[in-house]
Design a protein around this motif. Structure first.
Motif, short mmCIF file in Angstrom:
data_model
loop_
_atom_site.label_atom_id
_atom_site.label_comp_id
_atom_site.label_asym_id
_atom_site.label_seq_id
_atom_site.Cartn_x
_atom_site.Cartn_y
_atom_site.Cartn_z
N UNK A 143 2.91 7.54 0.88
CA UNK A 143 2.94 7.03 -0.49
C UNK A 143 4.25 7.44 -1.15
N UNK A 144 4.79 6.58 -2.00
CA UNK A 144 6.02 6.88 -2.74
C UNK A 144 5.82 6.52 -4.20
N UNK A 145 6.14 7.45 -5.08
CA UNK A 145 6.00 7.21 -6.51
C UNK A 145 6.97 6.13 -6.97
N UNK A 146 6.46 5.11 -7.64
CA UNK A 146 7.32 4.04 -8.14
C UNK A 146 7.47 4.07 -9.66
N UNK A 147 6.49 4.61 -10.35
CA UNK A 147 6.60 4.75 -11.79
C UNK A 147 5.49 5.64 -12.29
N UNK A 148 5.61 6.06 -13.51
CA UNK A 148 4.60 6.92 -14.10
C UNK A 148 4.24 6.43 -15.49
N UNK A 181 -4.84 -2.85 6.56
CA UNK A 181 -3.47 -3.32 6.81
C UNK A 181 -3.40 -4.75 7.35
N UNK A 182 -4.36 -5.20 8.14
CA UNK A 182 -4.28 -6.60 8.59
C UNK A 182 -4.37 -7.62 7.45
N UNK A 183 -4.94 -7.21 6.31
CA UNK A 183 -5.13 -8.15 5.19
C UNK A 183 -4.25 -7.86 3.98
N UNK A 184 -3.73 -6.63 3.87
CA UNK A 184 -2.96 -6.25 2.69
C UNK A 184 -1.65 -5.59 3.10
N UNK A 185 -0.62 -5.75 2.27
CA UNK A 185 0.69 -5.19 2.55
C UNK A 185 0.84 -3.76 2.06
N UNK A 186 -0.03 -3.32 1.16
CA UNK A 186 0.08 -1.95 0.65
C UNK A 186 -1.24 -1.48 0.08
N UNK A 187 -1.33 -0.17 -0.07
CA UNK A 187 -2.45 0.47 -0.74
C UNK A 187 -1.89 1.13 -1.98
N UNK A 188 -2.50 0.90 -3.12
CA UNK A 188 -1.99 1.40 -4.39
C UNK A 188 -3.00 2.36 -4.99
N UNK A 189 -2.52 3.52 -5.42
CA UNK A 189 -3.39 4.47 -6.09
C UNK A 189 -2.62 5.15 -7.21
N UNK A 190 -3.34 5.94 -7.99
CA UNK A 190 -2.76 6.68 -9.09
C UNK A 190 -3.14 8.14 -8.92
N UNK A 191 -2.19 9.03 -9.19
CA UNK A 191 -2.44 10.46 -9.04
C UNK A 191 -1.95 11.17 -10.30
N UNK A 192 -2.74 12.09 -10.81
CA UNK A 192 -2.29 12.91 -11.94
C UNK A 192 -1.13 13.77 -11.46
N UNK A 246 -0.31 15.12 -4.87
CA UNK A 246 0.98 14.43 -4.85
C UNK A 246 1.70 14.70 -3.52
N UNK A 247 1.74 15.95 -3.09
CA UNK A 247 2.41 16.30 -1.82
C UNK A 247 1.69 15.68 -0.62
N UNK A 248 0.36 15.72 -0.63
CA UNK A 248 -0.40 15.13 0.48
C UNK A 248 -0.14 13.64 0.59
N UNK A 277 2.25 3.54 -4.46
CA UNK A 277 1.86 2.62 -3.39
C UNK A 277 2.24 3.18 -2.02
N UNK A 278 1.49 2.78 -1.01
CA UNK A 278 1.82 3.08 0.39
C UNK A 278 2.11 1.73 1.02
N UNK A 279 3.38 1.48 1.30
CA UNK A 279 3.84 0.19 1.80
C UNK A 279 3.55 0.08 3.29
N UNK A 280 2.66 -0.84 3.65
CA UNK A 280 2.32 -1.05 5.05
C UNK A 280 3.14 -2.16 5.66
N UNK A 281 3.89 -2.88 4.88
CA UNK A 281 4.65 -4.01 5.43
C UNK A 281 5.81 -3.54 6.31
N UNK A 282 6.23 -2.29 6.16
CA UNK A 282 7.34 -1.75 6.95
C UNK A 282 6.97 -1.65 8.42
#
Length: 68
Positions: free
Chosen positions: A38-43, A12-23, A30-32, A55-60
């Motif tokens: 994490x919030x789904x932004x597109x598929x 988090x000190x170096x990046x604003x978010x963590x991005x991953x992909x889930x089937x 998905x629930x975890x 993505x998990x937005x850490x900038x908030x």
């Protein structure tokens, strides 16, 4: 602290978010991910599965409930 908390603490000190992909059929994952922040932004779909880009937005600034 779980894996998610460790990743946030480390990056988090170096990046604003963590991005991953889930089937999307992996409903447990998905629930975890949603519980952590994490919030789904597109598929998209490939030859093997349907995927959610989450993505998990850490900038908030606020920590998700589970990591407090």
């Amino acid at each position: 602290m779980g894996l998610e908390g460790h990743l946030r603490e480390l990056y988090a000190p170096r990046f604003e978010l963590l991005l991953t992909e889930v089937a999307t059929r992996n409903t447990r994952s998905m629930r975890a991910n949603e519980r952590v922040g994490f919030q789904t932004v597109r598929g998209h779909r490939d030859a093997m599965d349907e995927w959610a880009l989450v993505p998990w937005d850490w900038s908030a600034g606020a920590l998700p409930r589970r990591l407090h």
